[in-house]
Design a protein around this motif. Sequence first.
Motif, PDB file in Angstrom:
ATOM      1  N   ALA A   1       0.813  -1.216   0.000  1.00 25.28           N
ATOM      2  CA  ALA A   1       0.000   0.000   0.000  1.00 25.28           C
ATOM      3  C   ALA A   1       0.848   1.269   0.000  1.00 25.28           C
ATOM      4  N   LEU A   2       2.020   1.226   0.626  1.00 21.80           N
ATOM      5  CA  LEU A   2       2.898   2.400   0.640  1.00 21.80           C
ATOM      6  C   LEU A   2       3.656   2.550  -0.672  1.00 21.80           C
ATOM      7  N   GLY A   3       3.667   1.463  -1.469  1.00 20.70           N
ATOM      8  CA  GLY A   3       4.354   1.507  -2.751  1.00 20.70           C
ATOM      9  C   GLY A   3       5.839   1.758  -2.596  1.00 20.70           C
ATOM     10  N   ILE A   4       6.396   2.416  -3.585  1.00 23.58           N
ATOM     11  CA  ILE A   4       7.823   2.736  -3.594  1.00 23.58           C
ATOM     12  C   ILE A   4       8.059   4.199  -3.250  1.00 23.58           C
ATOM     13  N   MET A   5       6.974   4.943  -2.943  1.00 21.04           N
ATOM     14  CA  MET A   5       7.091   6.375  -2.711  1.00 21.04           C
ATOM     15  C   MET A   5       7.945   6.739  -1.504  1.00 21.04           C
ATOM     16  N   PRO A   6       7.945   5.963  -0.384  1.00 19.43           N
ATOM     17  CA  PRO A   6       8.877   6.303   0.707  1.00 19.43           C
ATOM     18  C   PRO A   6      10.331   6.312   0.267  1.00 19.43           C
ATOM     19  N   TYR A   7      10.683   5.385  -0.623  1.00 14.15           N
ATOM     20  CA  TYR A   7      12.057   5.352  -1.129  1.00 14.15           C
ATOM     21  C   TYR A   7      12.337   6.578  -1.997  1.00 14.15           C
ATOM     22  N   ILE A   8      11.360   6.982  -2.803  1.00 13.95           N
ATOM     23  CA  ILE A   8      11.513   8.185  -3.628  1.00 13.95           C
ATOM     24  C   ILE A   8      11.689   9.407  -2.724  1.00 13.95           C
ATOM     25  N   SER A   9      10.878   9.487  -1.668  1.00 15.66           N
ATOM     26  CA  SER A   9      10.979  10.616  -0.732  1.00 15.66           C
ATOM     27  C   SER A   9      12.343  10.634  -0.066  1.00 15.66           C
ATOM     28  N   ALA A  10      12.822   9.459   0.361  1.00 13.36           N
ATOM     29  CA  ALA A  10      14.139   9.378   0.995  1.00 13.36           C
ATOM     30  C   ALA A  10      15.242   9.793   0.034  1.00 13.36           C
ATOM     31  N   SER A  11      15.137   9.394  -1.221  1.00 17.73           N
ATOM     32  CA  SER A  11      16.145   9.762  -2.218  1.00 17.73           C
ATOM     33  C   SER A  11      16.186  11.269  -2.419  1.00 17.73           C
ATOM     34  N   ILE A  12      15.000  11.895  -2.460  1.00 17.88           N
ATOM     35  CA  ILE A  12      14.938  13.346  -2.633  1.00 17.88           C
ATOM     36  C   ILE A  12      15.560  14.048  -1.428  1.00 17.88           C
ATOM     37  N   VAL A  13      15.227  13.583  -0.215  1.00 16.12           N
ATOM     38  CA  VAL A  13      15.764  14.204   1.007  1.00 16.12           C
ATOM     39  C   VAL A  13      17.288  14.095   1.038  1.00 16.12           C
ATOM     40  N   VAL A  14      17.813  12.910   0.724  1.00 12.24           N
ATOM     41  CA  VAL A  14      19.270  12.713   0.731  1.00 12.24           C
ATOM     42  C   VAL A  14      19.934  13.598  -0.314  1.00 12.24           C
TER      43      VAL A  14
ATOM     44  N   CYS B   1       7.328  -2.290   1.510  1.00 10.71           N
ATOM     45  CA  CYS B   1       8.037  -1.207   0.851  1.00 10.71           C
ATOM     46  C   CYS B   1       9.504  -1.579   0.603  1.00 10.71           C
ATOM     47  N   ILE B   2      10.139  -2.189   1.602  1.00  9.59           N
ATOM     48  CA  ILE B   2      11.538  -2.601   1.447  1.00  9.59           C
ATOM     49  C   ILE B   2      11.665  -3.669   0.369  1.00  9.59           C
ATOM     50  N   PHE B   3      10.693  -4.582   0.318  1.00 10.39           N
ATOM     51  CA  PHE B   3      10.721  -5.621  -0.712  1.00 10.39           C
ATOM     52  C   PHE B   3      10.550  -5.002  -2.098  1.00 10.39           C
ATOM     53  N   ALA B   4       9.648  -4.016  -2.213  1.00 12.41           N
ATOM     54  CA  ALA B   4       9.466  -3.326  -3.495  1.00 12.41           C
ATOM     55  C   ALA B   4      10.749  -2.601  -3.900  1.00 12.41           C
ATOM     56  N   MET B   5      11.423  -1.997  -2.907  1.00 10.14           N
ATOM     57  CA  MET B   5      12.698  -1.334  -3.182  1.00 10.14           C
ATOM     58  C   MET B   5      13.733  -2.345  -3.676  1.00 10.14           C
ATOM     59  N   TRP B   6      13.755  -3.523  -3.045  1.00 11.17           N
ATOM     60  CA  TRP B   6      14.677  -4.579  -3.467  1.00 11.17           C
ATOM     61  C   TRP B   6      14.377  -5.043  -4.886  1.00 11.17           C
TER      62      TRP B   6
ATOM     63  N   ASN C   1      15.533   1.360 -15.530  1.00  9.77           N
ATOM     64  CA  ASN C   1      15.642   1.744 -14.125  1.00  9.77           C
ATOM     65  C   ASN C   1      14.516   1.085 -13.339  1.00  9.77           C
ATOM     66  N   GLY C   2      14.875   0.211 -12.386  1.00  6.02           N
ATOM     67  CA  GLY C   2      13.880  -0.607 -11.697  1.00  6.02           C
ATOM     68  C   GLY C   2      12.845   0.191 -10.932  1.00  6.02           C
ATOM     69  N   ILE C   3      13.287   1.181 -10.145  1.00  5.92           N
ATOM     70  CA  ILE C   3      12.355   1.978  -9.341  1.00  5.92           C
ATOM     71  C   ILE C   3      11.361   2.699 -10.244  1.00  5.92           C
TER      72      ILE C   3
END
Length: 446
Positions: free
Chosen positions: A76-89, A167-172, A184-186
């Motif tokens: 349900a959270l999808g891959i968007m938390p990873y996108i948000s983290a990438s933008i913040v970093v 979410c972590i599995f989707a990131m993987w 690009n996988g993401i």
Amino acid sequence: MKFIETLKNVWKIEELRNRILVTLGLLLVYRFGAQVVLPGIDATQLESLQTGTSEGIFGILNAFTGGAFANASVFALGIMPYISASIVVQLMGIAIPYLQKLQKEGASGQKKITQITRWLTIAICLVQAPGYLASLQPMFGIPNSAFLLGQGGVFYFSSIVILVTGCIFAMWLGEKITDKGIGNGISLLIMVGIIATLPKSFLQNAASRGNNVMMILFEIVIWFVIILLSILLVMAVRKIAVQYARRSATGGYEKNVFGSRQYIPLKLNASGVMPIIFAQAIMFVPGLIGGSSLLKDSASGLWLQSNFSDIFGFWYNLVFALLIIIFTYFYTAITVPTNKMADDLKRSGGFIPGIRPGSETSEYLDKIMSQITLPGSIFLALIAVFPAFIVKLLNVQSGWALFFGGTSLLIMVGVAIDTMQQVNSYLLNRHYDGLMKTGKNRKAVA
């Protein structure tokens, strides 16, 4: 047919074939996970959740997760938390010396940045997962009977663990697609999620038109025109001519202009879809301010809620477009290092005709980027707000209108072009013509 012949050539290249199969297999796993409902929730009682996420801002979030958000899925959270983290970093890299140092260390530094991004992704998930679960009943109206095990601590703990793990599995999956697959996988995970909602949105809009086939065809023509314009925006570049002095036999550089002539391609839209994502995140703020306890019942609070909750409204899209233009300049400034480009050009013996190497070259490149960023940012803003025009002028349903511009369309176009270019490089390396050419083998000619 040329297209069939090209597909045969793609299939003949074993490495490319294996990468495509791996990509399709992992994308299938992701789509399967989007249909798996969280344990303890009755999948037959989610009509209110699916209705509440069919339009508006939640409709955009649901499109990015491929319907997993509306299904109360493990993804349900999808891959968007990873996108948000990438933008913040990426943004923190401007101000934090440690991250700046890592960015200059090459592959080893990038590996550490990736680890930091992963941990930040988990932190963001730990914030978003409880918020998502807490909103299921009060905000989306899911009945109590839908929670088979109640809404106690056991349900929350297990569901939070599953959502974070999903979410972590989707990131993987995205990282594995990048390493072992094609593209690009993401970005592919996001694109597949968006495309998954396209048929349903189109059919719902077509059903609302009844027997008006001409109107449906007219909408499809407009959609293809917008796709073509988006491709132009993604592919458009300004070529800056560069002259390289020819190295002499003594190891120095001959003082003539008969060396190789090349170009620096400066993209019209160097920031991609990031300005839209930044602006979209900011557009949540006015509605939250209007709904706060201080302004909730005031005239200004009601105005903010009514005007910034409608993603197709005038004030929402006006502010949205202005933010996109501002963020385009900001993101281009931090992602296009004109100083570094000028230094690299000077070290390699290159120069722009009529411009002195060094600081003058940097100033010239910065001036050109400023000139092309203005029309690029305006063009990007127009594409981003075009769904609002479609809704108001043609009365298109909101779900289908989201595919007429904005983040969804630009992501689809950008990822499709990137993936095709990677496939094209495999074909050219194996002496085949590219995707848009005849599929004959060029080995005999080479």
